[in-house]
Design a protein around this motif. Structure first.
Motif, PDB file in Angstrom:
ATOM      1  N   ALA A   1     -26.055  33.522 -17.538  1.00  0.00           N
ATOM      2  CA  ALA A   1     -25.701  32.478 -16.564  1.00  0.00           C
ATOM      3  C   ALA A   1     -26.112  32.830 -15.143  1.00  0.00           C
ATOM      4  CB  ALA A   1     -24.205  32.190 -16.623  1.00  0.00           C
ATOM      5  N   ARG A   2     -25.724  33.981 -14.640  1.00  0.00           N
ATOM      6  CA  ARG A   2     -26.042  34.343 -13.257  1.00  0.00           C
ATOM      7  C   ARG A   2     -27.537  34.561 -13.076  1.00  0.00           C
ATOM      8  NH1 ARG A   2     -23.721  39.202 -11.631  1.00  0.00           N
ATOM      9  NH2 ARG A   2     -24.654  38.798  -9.624  1.00  0.00           N
ATOM     10  N   ILE A   3     -28.197  35.121 -14.067  1.00  0.00           N
ATOM     11  CA  ILE A   3     -29.645  35.361 -13.969  1.00  0.00           C
ATOM     12  C   ILE A   3     -30.385  34.026 -13.919  1.00  0.00           C
ATOM     13  CG2 ILE A   3     -31.651  36.281 -15.205  1.00  0.00           C
ATOM     14  CD1 ILE A   3     -29.622  38.364 -16.417  1.00  0.00           C
ATOM     15  N   ARG A   4     -29.994  33.107 -14.816  1.00  0.00           N
ATOM     16  CA  ARG A   4     -30.662  31.810 -14.902  1.00  0.00           C
ATOM     17  C   ARG A   4     -30.481  31.018 -13.603  1.00  0.00           C
ATOM     18  NH1 ARG A   4     -28.529  30.165 -19.548  1.00  0.00           N
ATOM     19  NH2 ARG A   4     -26.956  28.835 -18.639  1.00  0.00           N
ATOM     20  N   HIS A   5     -29.312  31.106 -13.008  1.00  0.00           N
ATOM     21  CA  HIS A   5     -29.038  30.346 -11.790  1.00  0.00           C
ATOM     22  C   HIS A   5     -29.341  31.130 -10.524  1.00  0.00           C
ATOM     23  CE1 HIS A   5     -27.353  26.900 -13.793  1.00  0.00           C
ATOM     24  NE2 HIS A   5     -26.655  27.704 -14.564  1.00  0.00           N
ATOM     25  N   ASP A   6     -29.562  32.444 -10.642  1.00  0.00           N
ATOM     26  CA  ASP A   6     -29.856  33.302  -9.502  1.00  0.00           C
ATOM     27  C   ASP A   6     -28.850  33.073  -8.367  1.00  0.00           C
ATOM     28  OD1 ASP A   6     -31.205  35.279  -8.093  1.00  0.00           O
ATOM     29  OD2 ASP A   6     -32.529  33.822  -7.107  1.00  0.00           O
ATOM     30  N   VAL A   7     -27.572  33.258  -8.704  1.00  0.00           N
ATOM     31  CA  VAL A   7     -26.496  33.056  -7.728  1.00  0.00           C
ATOM     32  C   VAL A   7     -25.650  34.314  -7.622  1.00  0.00           C
ATOM     33  CG1 VAL A   7     -26.373  30.552  -8.053  1.00  0.00           C
ATOM     34  CG2 VAL A   7     -24.989  32.042  -9.491  1.00  0.00           C
ATOM     35  N   PRO A   8     -24.911  34.458  -6.514  1.00  0.00           N
ATOM     36  CA  PRO A   8     -24.020  35.616  -6.346  1.00  0.00           C
ATOM     37  C   PRO A   8     -22.885  35.607  -7.365  1.00  0.00           C
ATOM     38  CG  PRO A   8     -24.311  34.419  -4.272  1.00  0.00           C
ATOM     39  CD  PRO A   8     -24.926  33.589  -5.348  1.00  0.00           C
ATOM     40  N   ARG A   9     -22.207  36.733  -7.447  1.00  0.00           N
ATOM     41  CA  ARG A   9     -21.063  36.854  -8.357  1.00  0.00           C
ATOM     42  C   ARG A   9     -20.076  35.707  -8.148  1.00  0.00           C
ATOM     43  NH1 ARG A   9     -20.186  41.561 -11.014  1.00  0.00           N
ATOM     44  NH2 ARG A   9     -17.928  41.419 -10.937  1.00  0.00           N
ATOM     45  N   TYR A  10     -19.588  35.183  -9.262  1.00  0.00           N
ATOM     46  CA  TYR A  10     -18.571  34.125  -9.321  1.00  0.00           C
ATOM     47  C   TYR A  10     -19.022  32.781  -8.770  1.00  0.00           C
ATOM     48  CZ  TYR A  10     -15.748  38.163 -10.431  1.00  0.00           C
ATOM     49  OH  TYR A  10     -15.283  39.313 -10.990  1.00  0.00           O
ATOM     50  N   ASP A  11     -20.298  32.617  -8.408  1.00  0.00           N
ATOM     51  CA  ASP A  11     -20.774  31.308  -7.991  1.00  0.00           C
ATOM     52  C   ASP A  11     -21.336  30.511  -9.164  1.00  0.00           C
ATOM     53  OD1 ASP A  11     -19.948  31.591  -5.425  1.00  0.00           O
ATOM     54  OD2 ASP A  11     -21.920  32.054  -4.598  1.00  0.00           O
ATOM     55  N   CYS A  12     -21.363  31.114 -10.336  1.00  0.00           N
ATOM     56  CA  CYS A  12     -21.717  30.404 -11.562  1.00  0.00           C
ATOM     57  C   CYS A  12     -20.410  30.255 -12.346  1.00  0.00           C
ATOM     58  CB  CYS A  12     -22.745  31.180 -12.372  1.00  0.00           C
ATOM     59  SG  CYS A  12     -23.246  30.283 -13.842  1.00  0.00           S
ATOM     60  N   HIS A  13     -20.109  29.040 -12.754  1.00  0.00           N
ATOM     61  CA  HIS A  13     -18.833  28.760 -13.397  1.00  0.00           C
ATOM     62  C   HIS A  13     -19.032  28.331 -14.846  1.00  0.00           C
ATOM     63  CE1 HIS A  13     -17.027  28.913  -9.435  1.00  0.00           C
ATOM     64  NE2 HIS A  13     -18.032  28.164  -9.020  1.00  0.00           N
ATOM     65  N   VAL A  14     -18.183  28.858 -15.708  1.00  0.00           N
ATOM     66  CA  VAL A  14     -18.169  28.453 -17.103  1.00  0.00           C
ATOM     67  C   VAL A  14     -16.783  27.882 -17.386  1.00  0.00           C
ATOM     68  CG1 VAL A  14     -18.349  29.209 -19.510  1.00  0.00           C
ATOM     69  CG2 VAL A  14     -19.867  30.203 -17.777  1.00  0.00           C
ATOM     70  N   HIS A  15     -16.756  26.619 -17.813  1.00  0.00           N
ATOM     71  CA  HIS A  15     -15.512  25.971 -18.208  1.00  0.00           C
ATOM     72  C   HIS A  15     -15.519  25.892 -19.728  1.00  0.00           C
ATOM     73  CE1 HIS A  15     -15.320  23.550 -14.187  1.00  0.00           C
ATOM     74  NE2 HIS A  15     -15.322  24.851 -14.007  1.00  0.00           N
ATOM     75  N   VAL A  16     -14.469  26.373 -20.344  1.00  0.00           N
ATOM     76  CA  VAL A  16     -14.342  26.281 -21.792  1.00  0.00           C
ATOM     77  C   VAL A  16     -13.246  25.260 -22.070  1.00  0.00           C
ATOM     78  CG1 VAL A  16     -13.973  27.536 -23.942  1.00  0.00           C
ATOM     79  CG2 VAL A  16     -15.073  28.693 -22.005  1.00  0.00           C
TER      80      VAL A  16
END
Length: 150
Positions: free
Chosen positions: A71-86
């Motif tokens: 997720a973070r690699i694909r979006h190239d964003v800082p820690r916790y700026d990529c969110h996964v909702h289950v």
């Protein structure tokens, strides 16, 4: 105290105490786990339906592990700026191994810098999470981080 055969037979069709789902024909049914993943901006949503138990936890763990890992690699964003909702609204049953899997999944995501939260918790699971003190931990964003936006 264990149920006598008469007690089990007197119950409506469905789940017997501590056992698998029972159809009115008397046969057991193992409901499959279904996962649907959508992505919108920096938010990935995984809708989960079916039963989360010893026979399905590996399917959920592996699916979410792959998403969290990239997720973070694909979006190239800082820690916790990529969110996964289950989204757990479709879960019909969760056993102890399923609860353990949810804890492990949440911890793994946090360790990888991905903000993961379980959403739309069904009433039967909400009660268990509240009793065990896990509700806030599993449904809140990481400490000192704003809540995810959809």
């Amino acid at each position: 105290m264990s149920s006598s055969p008469r007690d089990i037979c007197d119950q409506p069709p469905g789940r017997t105490p501590g056992g698998p789902a029972i159809h009115s024909s008397g046969t057991t049914a193992m409901e499959a786990l279904h996962l649907t993943t959508t992505e919108r901006g920096h938010t990935i949503t995984i809708a989960v339906s079916g039963e989360l138990d010893i026979s399905t936890i590996d399917q959920l763990r592996e699916h979410i592990r792959r998403i969290v890992q990239t997720a973070r690699i694909r979006h190239d964003v800082p820690r916790y700026d990529c969110h996964v909702h289950v989204d757990l609204d479709g879960l019909s049953f969760v056993d102890a191994s399923g609860l353990g899997a949810l804890i492990a999944i949440h911890t793994n995501a946090h360790d990888r810098g991905v903000a993961l939260a379980f959403t739309r918790i069904p009433a039967h699971l909400h009660r268990i999470l509240t009793i065990t003190g896990l509700h806030e931990h599993l449904t809140s964003p990481p400490a000192n981080r704003p809540p995810p936006t959809s």
